[in-house]
Write an enzyme that holds these catalytic residues in place. Sequence first.
Site, PDB file in Angstrom:
ATOM      1  N   LYS A  56       0.867  -1.180   0.000  1.00  0.00           N
ATOM      2  CA  LYS A  56       0.000   0.000   0.000  1.00  0.00           C
ATOM      3  C   LYS A  56       0.901   1.226   0.000  1.00  0.00           C
ATOM      4  O   LYS A  56       1.417   1.635   1.036  1.00  0.00           O
ATOM      5  CB  LYS A  56      -0.919   0.037   1.229  1.00  0.00           C
ATOM      6  CG  LYS A  56      -2.035   1.055   1.020  1.00  0.00           C
ATOM      7  CD  LYS A  56      -2.503   1.713   2.290  1.00  0.00           C
ATOM      8  CE  LYS A  56      -1.614   2.822   2.758  1.00  0.00           C
ATOM      9  NZ  LYS A  56      -1.457   3.976   1.847  1.00  0.00           N
ATOM     10  N   GLU A 115       9.616   1.628  10.581  1.00  0.00           N
ATOM     11  CA  GLU A 115      10.614   2.679  10.313  1.00  0.00           C
ATOM     12  C   GLU A 115       9.865   3.988  10.475  1.00  0.00           C
ATOM     13  O   GLU A 115       9.101   4.385   9.594  1.00  0.00           O
ATOM     14  CB  GLU A 115      11.170   2.552   8.890  1.00  0.00           C
ATOM     15  CG  GLU A 115      11.887   1.253   8.596  1.00  0.00           C
ATOM     16  CD  GLU A 115      13.249   1.171   9.252  1.00  0.00           C
ATOM     17  OE1 GLU A 115      13.768   2.211   9.695  1.00  0.00           O
ATOM     18  OE2 GLU A 115      13.786   0.052   9.341  1.00  0.00           O
ATOM     19  N   CYS A 134      13.425  11.319   6.815  1.00  0.00           N
ATOM     20  CA  CYS A 134      13.359  10.873   8.215  1.00  0.00           C
ATOM     21  C   CYS A 134      14.688  11.048   8.937  1.00  0.00           C
ATOM     22  O   CYS A 134      14.708  11.187  10.151  1.00  0.00           O
ATOM     23  CB  CYS A 134      12.909   9.421   8.277  1.00  0.00           C
ATOM     24  SG  CYS A 134      13.941   8.339   7.293  1.00  0.00           S
ATOM     25  N   GLU A 187       9.543  16.712  15.082  1.00  0.00           N
ATOM     26  CA  GLU A 187      10.157  16.569  13.762  1.00  0.00           C
ATOM     27  C   GLU A 187       9.521  17.648  12.871  1.00  0.00           C
ATOM     28  O   GLU A 187       8.306  17.640  12.664  1.00  0.00           O
ATOM     29  CB  GLU A 187       9.807  15.162  13.249  1.00  0.00           C
ATOM     30  CG  GLU A 187      10.399  14.773  11.936  1.00  0.00           C
ATOM     31  CD  GLU A 187       9.874  13.400  11.462  1.00  0.00           C
ATOM     32  OE1 GLU A 187       8.710  13.059  11.730  1.00  0.00           O
ATOM     33  OE2 GLU A 187      10.653  12.695  10.810  1.00  0.00           O
TER      34      GLU A 187
HETATM   35  N1  LIG Z   1      12.309   5.653   9.593  1.00  0.00           N
HETATM   36  C1  LIG Z   1      12.258   5.679   8.286  1.00  0.00           C
HETATM   37  O1  LIG Z   1      12.928   4.937   7.592  1.00  0.00           O
HETATM   38  C2  LIG Z   1      11.360   6.663   7.611  1.00  0.00           C
HETATM   39  C3  LIG Z   1      11.468   6.857   6.244  1.00  0.00           C
HETATM   40  C4  LIG Z   1      10.616   7.767   5.623  1.00  0.00           C
HETATM   41  C5  LIG Z   1       9.665   8.456   6.360  1.00  0.00           C
HETATM   42  N2  LIG Z   1       9.589   8.232   7.681  1.00  0.00           N
HETATM   43  C6  LIG Z   1       8.630   8.994   8.487  1.00  0.00           C
HETATM   44  O2  LIG Z   1       7.377   9.055   7.831  1.00  0.00           O
HETATM   45  C7  LIG Z   1       6.703  10.251   8.173  1.00  0.00           C
HETATM   46  C8  LIG Z   1       6.243  10.947   6.939  1.00  0.00           C
HETATM   47  O3  LIG Z   1       5.500  10.099   6.170  1.00  0.00           O
HETATM   48  P1  LIG Z   1       3.891  10.198   6.095  1.00  0.00           P
HETATM   49  O4  LIG Z   1       3.430  11.552   6.430  1.00  0.00           O
HETATM   50  O5  LIG Z   1       3.522   9.635   4.786  1.00  0.00           O
HETATM   51  O6  LIG Z   1       3.463   9.259   7.258  1.00  0.00           O
HETATM   52  P2  LIG Z   1       2.048   8.615   7.506  1.00  0.00           P
HETATM   53  O7  LIG Z   1       2.220   7.760   8.698  1.00  0.00           O
HETATM   54  O8  LIG Z   1       0.982   9.617   7.509  1.00  0.00           O
HETATM   55  O9  LIG Z   1       1.805   7.723   6.220  1.00  0.00           O
HETATM   56  C9  LIG Z   1       2.648   6.642   5.897  1.00  0.00           C
HETATM   57  C10 LIG Z   1       1.816   5.573   5.217  1.00  0.00           C
HETATM   58  O10 LIG Z   1       0.851   5.104   6.142  1.00  0.00           O
HETATM   59  C11 LIG Z   1      -0.429   5.183   5.542  1.00  0.00           C
HETATM   60  N3  LIG Z   1      -1.431   5.361   6.597  1.00  0.00           N
HETATM   61  C12 LIG Z   1      -1.910   6.510   7.120  1.00  0.00           C
HETATM   62  N4  LIG Z   1      -2.831   6.227   8.065  1.00  0.00           N
HETATM   63  C13 LIG Z   1      -2.922   4.882   8.125  1.00  0.00           C
HETATM   64  C14 LIG Z   1      -3.696   3.975   8.886  1.00  0.00           C
HETATM   65  N5  LIG Z   1      -4.561   4.402   9.810  1.00  0.00           N
HETATM   66  N6  LIG Z   1      -3.532   2.650   8.693  1.00  0.00           N
HETATM   67  C15 LIG Z   1      -2.657   2.204   7.775  1.00  0.00           C
HETATM   68  N7  LIG Z   1      -1.906   3.001   7.009  1.00  0.00           N
HETATM   69  C16 LIG Z   1      -2.038   4.330   7.189  1.00  0.00           C
HETATM   70  C17 LIG Z   1      -0.325   6.333   4.568  1.00  0.00           C
HETATM   71  O11 LIG Z   1      -1.342   6.256   3.607  1.00  0.00           O
HETATM   72  C18 LIG Z   1       1.052   6.080   4.008  1.00  0.00           C
HETATM   73  O12 LIG Z   1       1.006   5.064   3.044  1.00  0.00           O
HETATM   74  C19 LIG Z   1       7.712  11.081   8.918  1.00  0.00           C
HETATM   75  O13 LIG Z   1       7.446  10.993  10.284  1.00  0.00           O
HETATM   76  C20 LIG Z   1       9.037  10.423   8.592  1.00  0.00           C
HETATM   77  O14 LIG Z   1      10.040  10.619   9.527  1.00  0.00           O
HETATM   78  C21 LIG Z   1      10.396   7.365   8.331  1.00  0.00           C
HETATM   79  O1  LIG Z   2      13.330   9.134   4.760  1.00  0.00           O
HETATM   80  C1  LIG Z   2      13.970   8.100   4.767  1.00  0.00           C
HETATM   81  C2  LIG Z   2      14.959   7.568   3.792  1.00  0.00           C
HETATM   82  C3  LIG Z   2      16.230   8.291   3.832  1.00  0.00           C
HETATM   83  C4  LIG Z   2      17.330   7.625   3.082  1.00  0.00           C
HETATM   84  O2  LIG Z   2      17.125   6.644   2.363  1.00  0.00           O
HETATM   85  O3  LIG Z   2      18.459   8.120   3.204  1.00  0.00           O
END
Ligand SMILES: NC(=O)c1ccc[n+]([C@@H]2O[C@H](COP(=O)([O-])OP(=O)(O)OC[C@H]3O[C@@H](n4cnc5c(N)ncnc54)[C@H](O)[C@@H]3O)[C@@H](O)[C@H]2O)c1
Ligand SMILES: O=CCCC(=O)O
Length: 644
Positions: free
Chosen positions: A331, A406, A440, A542
Site C-alpha cells: 500500500k 521505520e 526521516c 520533527e
Molecule cells: N524511519 C524511516 O525509515 C522513515 C522513512 C521515511 C519516512 N519516515 C517517516 O514518515 C513520516 C512521513 O510520512 P507520512 O506523512 O507519509 O506518514 P504517515 O504515517 O501519515 O503515512 C505513511 C503511510 O501510512 C499510511 N497510513 C496513514 N494512516 C494509516 C492507517 N490508519 N492505517 C494504515 N496506514 C495508514 C499512509 O497512507 C502512508 O502510506 C515522517 O514521520 C518520517 O520521519 C520514516
Molecule cells: O526518509 C527516509 C529515507 C532516507 C534515506 O534513504 O536516506
Amino acid sequence: MMTPAQRAAPVLAALLARSGAPCCQLISACAPALTAAGWSSGGPSGDDASDATSSSGREPSYIAVGLPTSQSPLGRRSLAPGPGPVYRSTGHTGRPGLLRGTAGGLLRGSSAFPSLGSQLTCLRHKGTTNLDEATQAAGLSRAAVSPDVLSRVKDHGLLHTAGLIGGKWTETASDKGTFEVHNPATGAVLATMPRMRADETRAAIAAAHAVLPQWRHKPAKERAAILRKWHDLILQHQHDIATIMTLECGKPTAEALGEIASGAASVEWFAAEAVRVCGDVLEPHNRDRRMLVIKQPVGVVGAITPWNFPMSMITRKVAPALAAGCTVILKPAELTPLTALALAELAERAGLPDGCLNIVIGDAPAIGHELVSSDTVRKLGFTGSTAVGRLLAAGAGQAVKRISLELGGNAPVIVFGDADLELAAKGIVGSALRNAGQTCICANRVFVHDSVYDKLAEAVVEHTRKLKTGDGLEPGVNVGPLITPAALDKVTGHVTDAVAKGGKLLAGGSKPELPAPLSGGNFFAPTVIGDATIDMRCFKEETFGPLIPLFRFSTDEEAVLLANTTEYGLAAYFYTRDLARAWRVAEELEFGMIGLNEVAITSEVAPFGGVKASGLGREQSKYGLSEFLDVKYVCMGLGYAESG
Ligand SMILES: NC(=O)c1ccc[n+]([C@@H]2O[C@H](COP(=O)([O-])OP(=O)(O)OC[C@H]3O[C@@H](n4cnc5c(N)ncnc54)[C@H](O)[C@@H]3O)[C@@H](O)[C@H]2O)c1
Ligand SMILES: O=CCCC(=O)O
C-alpha cells in the site's frame, strides 16, 4: 479517407476485448479485420505463438495494436515484408508475441521501443490512436493521467491509474470512489485513482496467498534472476521514473535519480542475498539426536510506505520479501502512487509471477486494518509517522503478527569545538534541506559548541543562501516544494514559534515569491534560526521541512544530553577530530544510526532503522533479509539410546 475495414478494426478490437473473451480468441477474431485495414497487431504466430503465455503461464490482458504499418516506425522495424497476415512480436522483453497489458494504460508506448514513445499506439481495449477516445473507451475520466504527465514521460506503459491484484490492473474500486494525485509544485491534478478499500485488500491478500507456494518453492537462484532483471529495468527507465517521482512528490530530479539509484541498489543487493539464506547445524546435547535450524519465508507480507521516498521505501521492503520467498501486498502513499505503480509495471516486465506483488491504493485506514488483522498476512513492514506506526503496532500485537517499523526522527547534529567547520556546515545544510527537509534522517536540531558557534552559523547561512528553490523538474533547483499545504503550515508554525521565543532569523523564514504556476505550490524558503532554545517546537518535534535551528552548548555531556532528549532515536550526526571523543559519543548517542563527520550514511549494505519511538527492526543489509525469514528448529531423533 478511411476504408470501412480501417474504421471497423478499432471498434471490433474494443468490442471483442470488452466481451471478456480470452486473448487468443480476440487476436484470432480481430486479426483479419486489422490486417485488412493495414494495421499491425502484436499477437502470436508461428514461434511467437507459443510464447504468448510464456514465463508466467498467464494470458496477457490486451492486444497491442499498431499504427498502419506504412506509418508506424514499429511496423517498419518489426513487421516482415510480404503479403498475408502479420503477427509479429512487439512484446516487452521476455514476452514476445504480445504486449502485456494493463487496465490503467491510456495511450501506451511500447517499452520494446521506448524511443518511439507515444508514436506507438499500443492500446488496450481502445482500438484508437486518439488519446481522448482511448480514455473514454476505457471508461476513465480525461484526467486519469494529466496531459502534462503524458507529455513528459516517454514510456507511457509506466503510467497506471489502477491497483494491481493477482496480476490484473484494477481500475475501479468496488464503491467506484476515486482520489486525486497532485503536483505539490503547482497544485495541479496529475492523476485520478480508484479509492480501494477492504474488498480490494482482501482480494489482494488472497492473490498473494494463492501464489505463495509457487514462489517460495522456486529456487532462490530463479527468484534472484527476476529481481536482477527488475533492477536492470529500473535503471533503464530511471529518467521516466525520476520525472514521475518529481511530479508527484516534488523532489528535484537529481535527488529523484539518487533515490532511484539507492532503491535499485536494494533490489540488486537482495537478489544477491536471496541465494545466501542458510541455516545452522547445532552441536546436540545428546548423541542420539541431530539438531538443525532452517530459515523459511514468513509468508504473505503487507507493506505500507510513505510519500517522501516513493521508491526506496518500497524496494527496501518488497525486494527482501521477494528474495526470501514471500509474496507482498503493497500500500503506497496515496500522495505518490504513480511511482509505485511504475515499479510494479517493471516488476511484471521482469517476469514476476502474477500475485507476487499486489498493490492496493486508496483508503489507508481501511487497507491498513485488513492487512494488520488478516490471519493470512504474517508480517507487516511499515514506514511512516510514529502516530500511525503505533496504531499498526497495536493491531499487530493483537493479531500476534511480526512487524517492522521505520518511523519518525528528530536527528541531532553536534559540532564540537575541534570540528572541520566547512565540512560540518556543508553536511548540515545538505542533510537538513535534502528533499526540502522531508527526510526521516534529516538534520533537525544542530548543537554547536560556543567556541565555534559564530563561524559555523555564518557558514551554514552562506551555504543555505546559495540554494535555489523551485520546481524540481527545473535544472539547477535544489529545494522543491513541501508535499501538502498542511506540511507548509507545520513549518510556518515552527518558524513563527521559534522567532516568538527569541530565535534569530538568519535566512529565509517565509514562503518565497515564485511566478505562476509555482505560486500555487507548497514552497517554503530554506530557513536558518540562530540562538534556538529547548522550549521551541523545533526542538521537540520533527519539523519535516526546510528549517535549520542552531542551538549552543558548552560541554560534551551537555551536547549528548541535548541530543538524546527526544522520544526519537533514528539517526544522529557529529563532527569532531578527536578519536576518543568520537568513540565515546558514538556509544552514548541513543540512535540506530550514527554519522561521524558524515551525513550521507544511507547504503544498501548497512542496517537502516531506529530505536525508541523511531521504530523496530532493520531494513537493508544482511539484517534486512532476516526480517522476512522465520527460524525453524528441527530436532531429529536417531532412534538409539545414548551411549559413551
Ligand atoms: N524511519 C524511516 O525509515 C522513515 C522513512 C521515511 C519516512 N519516515 C517517516 O514518515 C513520516 C512521513 O510520512 P507520512 O506523512 O507519509 O506518514 P504517515 O504515517 O501519515 O503515512 C505513511 C503511510 O501510512 C499510511 N497510513 C496513514 N494512516 C494509516 C492507517 N490508519 N492505517 C494504515 N496506514 C495508514 C499512509 O497512507 C502512508 O502510506 C515522517 O514521520 C518520517 O520521519 C520514516
Ligand atoms: O526518509 C527516509 C529515507 C532516507 C534515506 O534513504 O536516506
